[in-house]
Design an enzyme around this catalytic site. Sequence first.
Site, PDB file in Angstrom:
ATOM      1  N   ILE A 158       0.838  -1.200   0.000  1.00 17.87           N
ATOM      2  CA  ILE A 158       0.000   0.000   0.000  1.00 17.87           C
ATOM      3  C   ILE A 158       0.873   1.250   0.000  1.00 17.87           C
ATOM      4  CG2 ILE A 158      -1.719   1.315   1.294  1.00 17.87           C
ATOM      5  CD1 ILE A 158      -2.735  -1.435   2.356  1.00 17.87           C
ATOM      6  N   THR A 236      -4.605   5.053   7.399  1.00 14.13           N
ATOM      7  CA  THR A 236      -5.485   4.072   6.772  1.00 14.13           C
ATOM      8  C   THR A 236      -5.068   2.657   7.163  1.00 14.13           C
ATOM      9  OG1 THR A 236      -4.101   4.083   4.778  1.00 14.13           O
ATOM     10  CG2 THR A 236      -6.040   5.527   4.785  1.00 14.13           C
ATOM     11  N   ARG A 238      -4.263   0.895  10.973  1.00 13.46           N
ATOM     12  CA  ARG A 238      -5.032   0.421  12.115  1.00 13.46           C
ATOM     13  C   ARG A 238      -5.216   1.566  13.093  1.00 13.46           C
ATOM     14  NH1 ARG A 238      -6.060  -3.047   9.237  1.00 13.46           N
ATOM     15  NH2 ARG A 238      -5.967  -5.308   9.511  1.00 13.46           N
ATOM     16  N   GLU A 267     -13.890   0.465  16.428  1.00  5.50           N
ATOM     17  CA  GLU A 267     -14.938   0.693  15.420  1.00  5.50           C
ATOM     18  C   GLU A 267     -16.179  -0.146  15.716  1.00  5.50           C
ATOM     19  OE1 GLU A 267     -13.103  -0.134  11.648  1.00  5.50           O
ATOM     20  OE2 GLU A 267     -11.565   1.396  11.926  1.00  5.50           O
ATOM     21  N   HIS A 285     -13.908   3.753   7.609  1.00  6.41           N
ATOM     22  CA  HIS A 285     -13.123   2.591   7.173  1.00  6.41           C
ATOM     23  C   HIS A 285     -13.441   2.225   5.718  1.00  6.41           C
ATOM     24  CE1 HIS A 285     -10.857  -1.104   8.928  1.00  6.41           C
ATOM     25  NE2 HIS A 285     -10.525  -0.906   7.665  1.00  6.41           N
ATOM     26  N   GLY A 287     -11.138   2.212   3.220  1.00  7.71           N
ATOM     27  CA  GLY A 287      -9.887   1.949   2.502  1.00  7.71           C
ATOM     28  C   GLY A 287     -10.015   1.099   1.260  1.00  7.71           C
ATOM     29  N   SER A 288     -10.644  -0.065   1.381  1.00  3.13           N
ATOM     30  CA  SER A 288     -10.765  -0.967   0.226  1.00  3.13           C
ATOM     31  C   SER A 288     -12.159  -0.943  -0.383  1.00  3.13           C
ATOM     32  CB  SER A 288     -10.429  -2.404   0.658  1.00  3.13           C
ATOM     33  OG  SER A 288     -11.355  -2.872   1.639  1.00  3.13           O
TER      34      SER A 288
END
Length: 319
Positions: A158, A236, A238, A267, A285, A287-288
């Site tokens: 990443i 992005t 943890r 979360e 969250h 990110g993906s």
Amino acid sequence: MKPGLTISRVLPAPVEARAAEGFAARFLAQDGAFDAAAFLAALDGAAAALITPADRLDAAAIARIPATLRVLATFSVGTDHIDLDAAKSRGLAVVNTPDVLSFATAELALTLMLAAARRAGEGERIVRARAWPGWTPTYLLGTSLQGKTLGILGMGRIGQALARMAQGLSMRVVYHNRRRLPPEQEGGAAFIADEADFLSAADVLSIHLPGGAATLHWLNAARIARLKPGAIVVNTGRGTTIDDEALAAALASGHLGAAGLDVFPAEPAVPEVYLGLENVVLLPHLGSATRETRTAMGMLALDGIEEVLAGRSPANLVA
């Protein structure tokens, strides 16, 4: 007879269609908090299970997994929600979803960098509240990323993808890792071995660390103090890697210019210390979270399951 597969959450439609075709699939479609008891009960007779990062399986839960289960797939790269030692002791293979989410997560990190630097979150809230007084030369001034230095903490797949994107914005890229990468993986980024020198060089710090005890509150008050006045922090990786009280204090005092956060330690709860600050961008969250990436993640998880059940060792085998 098709092998049994228990899936803990709703997945993209193409993934569920493939699972239904190749397996005797049980779809729990859990929403919100993970119901471990319901999940474990649904494993009866299953050979495989597919969970997500929101589904924590500690040693006690793994001890209750039926002996029929041979492989556990996680819809993520990270595995800190699974007790891998307990899984290994049970002879349970664990597979994850590396590589396919690298670009999307780097893309989201870049989104946060731009939004934080250009005060996009603040501006969007002003427009929605119908509080925009109109254009003036000095209204809501942010900062350009052009010519700035991006410090990447954790130069994995990443981080490498983000480095390439940032160079397209004419940013200088430095990174700090446990070890230096081979030159062909650095892509022109400069390695800084000394932590203090790395932090003081960064106009933008992007964090890409794994979770766990070793990285807990890595970004604490002492390290924040080493960052340049006005620096931007993006995370992005943890949520546990940041001391939220220390970061919020630095944002409130003006030592840090802004932050962009996509992950949090508990979360879906978001630390209250951020909610009153205008100079932090908060995302749930994401990110993906592209259709393409989440579908690819599910397909890779199913690939790993099929390989294990066929007696082979897949490339995405974690343990």
